[in-house]
Design a protein around this motif. Structure first.
Motif, PDB file in Angstrom:
ATOM      1  N   GLU A  44      29.772  -5.017  79.948  1.00  0.00           N
ATOM      2  CA  GLU A  44      29.828  -4.122  80.775  1.00  0.00           C
ATOM      3  C   GLU A  44      28.663  -3.086  81.643  1.00  0.00           C
ATOM      4  O   GLU A  44      28.541  -3.062  82.233  1.00  0.00           O
ATOM      5  N   GLY A  45      28.277  -2.967  80.084  1.00  0.00           N
ATOM      6  CA  GLY A  45      27.458  -1.526  79.863  1.00  0.00           C
ATOM      7  C   GLY A  45      27.712  -0.417  80.140  1.00  0.00           C
ATOM      8  O   GLY A  45      27.483   0.522  81.249  1.00  0.00           O
ATOM      9  N   CYS A  46      29.184  -0.746  79.405  1.00  0.00           N
ATOM     10  CA  CYS A  46      29.437   0.829  79.345  1.00  0.00           C
ATOM     11  C   CYS A  46      30.233   1.568  78.208  1.00  0.00           C
ATOM     12  O   CYS A  46      30.315   0.897  77.308  1.00  0.00           O
ATOM     13  N   LYS A  47      31.053   3.048  77.982  1.00  0.00           N
ATOM     14  CA  LYS A  47      31.666   3.744  77.144  1.00  0.00           C
ATOM     15  C   LYS A  47      33.184   3.914  76.914  1.00  0.00           C
ATOM     16  O   LYS A  47      32.811   4.033  77.907  1.00  0.00           O
ATOM     17  N   ILE A  48      32.948   3.034  75.992  1.00  0.00           N
ATOM     18  CA  ILE A  48      35.085   2.655  75.787  1.00  0.00           C
ATOM     19  C   ILE A  48      34.984   4.502  74.991  1.00  0.00           C
ATOM     20  O   ILE A  48      34.480   3.750  73.659  1.00  0.00           O
ATOM     21  N   ILE A  49      36.087   4.658  74.946  1.00  0.00           N
ATOM     22  CA  ILE A  49      37.298   5.617  74.001  1.00  0.00           C
ATOM     23  C   ILE A  49      38.317   5.579  74.185  1.00  0.00           C
ATOM     24  O   ILE A  49      39.478   5.444  74.760  1.00  0.00           O
ATOM     25  N   VAL A  50      38.911   4.766  72.775  1.00  0.00           N
ATOM     26  CA  VAL A  50      40.415   4.088  72.520  1.00  0.00           C
ATOM     27  C   VAL A  50      41.007   5.262  71.784  1.00  0.00           C
ATOM     28  O   VAL A  50      40.571   5.813  71.167  1.00  0.00           O
ATOM     29  N   VAL A  51      42.086   6.073  72.583  1.00  0.00           N
ATOM     30  CA  VAL A  51      42.499   6.519  72.014  1.00  0.00           C
ATOM     31  C   VAL A  51      44.392   6.924  70.867  1.00  0.00           C
ATOM     32  O   VAL A  51      44.819   6.458  72.021  1.00  0.00           O
ATOM     33  N   PHE A  52      44.659   6.867  70.300  1.00  0.00           N
ATOM     34  CA  PHE A  52      45.237   6.661  69.349  1.00  0.00           C
ATOM     35  C   PHE A  52      46.515   7.800  69.209  1.00  0.00           C
ATOM     36  O   PHE A  52      45.829   9.038  68.452  1.00  0.00           O
ATOM     37  N   ASP A  53      47.822   7.723  69.137  1.00  0.00           N
ATOM     38  CA  ASP A  53      48.762   9.120  69.095  1.00  0.00           C
ATOM     39  C   ASP A  53      49.061   9.396  67.693  1.00  0.00           C
ATOM     40  O   ASP A  53      48.771   8.338  67.160  1.00  0.00           O
ATOM     41  N   LYS A  63      40.598  11.943  63.775  1.00  0.00           N
ATOM     42  CA  LYS A  63      39.838  11.049  63.523  1.00  0.00           C
ATOM     43  C   LYS A  63      38.923  10.368  64.695  1.00  0.00           C
ATOM     44  O   LYS A  63      39.844  10.348  65.500  1.00  0.00           O
ATOM     45  N   LYS A  64      37.610  11.015  63.979  1.00  0.00           N
ATOM     46  CA  LYS A  64      37.123   9.990  65.594  1.00  0.00           C
ATOM     47  C   LYS A  64      36.005   9.301  64.610  1.00  0.00           C
ATOM     48  O   LYS A  64      35.209   9.499  63.533  1.00  0.00           O
ATOM     49  N   GLU A  65      35.716   7.615  65.302  1.00  0.00           N
ATOM     50  CA  GLU A  65      35.031   7.349  64.539  1.00  0.00           C
ATOM     51  C   GLU A  65      34.517   6.380  65.756  1.00  0.00           C
ATOM     52  O   GLU A  65      34.931   6.242  66.580  1.00  0.00           O
ATOM     53  N   ASN A  66      33.231   6.423  65.406  1.00  0.00           N
ATOM     54  CA  ASN A  66      31.967   5.141  66.423  1.00  0.00           C
ATOM     55  C   ASN A  66      31.611   4.300  65.918  1.00  0.00           C
ATOM     56  O   ASN A  66      31.242   3.927  64.567  1.00  0.00           O
ATOM     57  N   ILE A  67      32.180   3.243  66.756  1.00  0.00           N
ATOM     58  CA  ILE A  67      32.308   1.682  65.890  1.00  0.00           C
ATOM     59  C   ILE A  67      30.350   1.176  66.108  1.00  0.00           C
ATOM     60  O   ILE A  67      30.033   0.820  65.417  1.00  0.00           O
ATOM     61  N   ASN A  68      29.500   1.769  67.708  1.00  0.00           N
ATOM     62  CA  ASN A  68      28.684   1.219  67.777  1.00  0.00           C
ATOM     63  C   ASN A  68      28.260   2.294  68.877  1.00  0.00           C
ATOM     64  O   ASN A  68      29.548   3.102  69.681  1.00  0.00           O
ATOM     65  N   LYS A  69      27.415   2.359  70.098  1.00  0.00           N
ATOM     66  CA  LYS A  69      27.235   2.930  70.996  1.00  0.00           C
ATOM     67  C   LYS A  69      27.802   2.644  72.182  1.00  0.00           C
ATOM     68  O   LYS A  69      28.200   3.694  72.926  1.00  0.00           O
ATOM     69  N   ASN A  70      29.272   1.773  72.259  1.00  0.00           N
ATOM     70  CA  ASN A  70      30.113   1.815  73.435  1.00  0.00           C
ATOM     71  C   ASN A  70      31.373   1.447  72.847  1.00  0.00           C
ATOM     72  O   ASN A  70      31.679   2.034  73.812  1.00  0.00           O
ATOM     73  N   ILE A  71      31.597   2.089  72.007  1.00  0.00           N
ATOM     74  CA  ILE A  71      33.100   2.215  71.297  1.00  0.00           C
ATOM     75  C   ILE A  71      32.903   2.999  70.049  1.00  0.00           C
ATOM     76  O   ILE A  71      32.445   3.363  69.329  1.00  0.00           O
ATOM     77  N   SER A  72      34.209   3.689  70.477  1.00  0.00           N
ATOM     78  CA  SER A  72      34.969   4.958  69.649  1.00  0.00           C
ATOM     79  C   SER A  72      35.837   4.952  69.649  1.00  0.00           C
ATOM     80  O   SER A  72      36.468   4.748  70.669  1.00  0.00           O
ATOM     81  N   ILE A  73      36.431   5.609  68.477  1.00  0.00           N
ATOM     82  CA  ILE A  73      37.922   5.311  68.213  1.00  0.00           C
ATOM     83  C   ILE A  73      38.411   7.079  67.497  1.00  0.00           C
ATOM     84  O   ILE A  73      37.578   7.520  67.147  1.00  0.00           O
TER      85      ILE A  73
END
Length: 170
Positions: A44-53, A63-73
């Motif tokens: 879909e060509g978007c950036k996703i930021i997944v946030v865990f409590d 803690k932030k981890e960039n999986i790649n240019k499209n997804i961060s945890i």
């Protein structure tokens, strides 16, 4: 660019496939969610930021981890919920980018909407992700059948001539 914030544990507890999986392995459910979101974000060509409590984890730091240019945890710090992290980030980004927030928390949806983001329930997003996965599969199947893979397509022309000579000499 479209930015999507995902309340990770809210989604894990809402998606049918992850609800079952979390009973056996919470880590496995997190990884399955991230894999599905990765495929979705690339297609879909978007950036996703997944946030865990991590608000109940003593002395936890953000803690932030960039999986790649499209997804961060993101794992929030001790005492901070995913909702409060998302609200803070949406407040910063809200009116400059197209921001979507995936959560089924009704109060969170109302707060996010007021800050300029689009709210999507976890189940609506699940259906959207499944639809995208089906489009990816159909496209792969179509490509597999439309491109013929012949030996001649992958062999050097000199070798093909020699093979043809051998075939004709019999």
């Amino acid at each position: 660019m479209k930015i999507i914030f995902v309340d990770g544990y809210n989604v894990i507890n809402s998606w049918p496939n992850l609800k079952v999986q979390k009973d056996y392995s919470f880590d496995g459910a997190r990884k399955s969610l991230i894999d599905s979101l990765h495929n979705y974000s690339v297609y879909e060509g978007c950036k996703i930021i997944v946030v865990f409590d991590a608000h109940k984890v003593k002395r936890s730091i953000e803690k932030k981890e960039n999986i790649n240019k499209n997804i961060s945890i993101v794992f929030t710090k001790d005492g901070e919920t995913a909702d409060s992290y998302i609200e803070r980030e949406v407040h910063i980004l809200g009116r400059r980018f197209e921001v979507n927030v995936v959560t089924s928390d009704w109060l969170e949806q109302q707060t996010i909407f007021q800050r300029g983001a689009i709210r999507i329930s976890a189940l609506e997003f699940y259906n959207e992700v499944i639809e995208t996965e089906n489009r990816i599969k159909n496209k792969a199947i179509k490509n597999m059948y439309s491109s013929k893979n012949h030996l001649g397509d992958n062999v050097d022309e000199d070798i093909l001539k020699k093979l043809e000579e051998i075939r004709r000499s019999k």
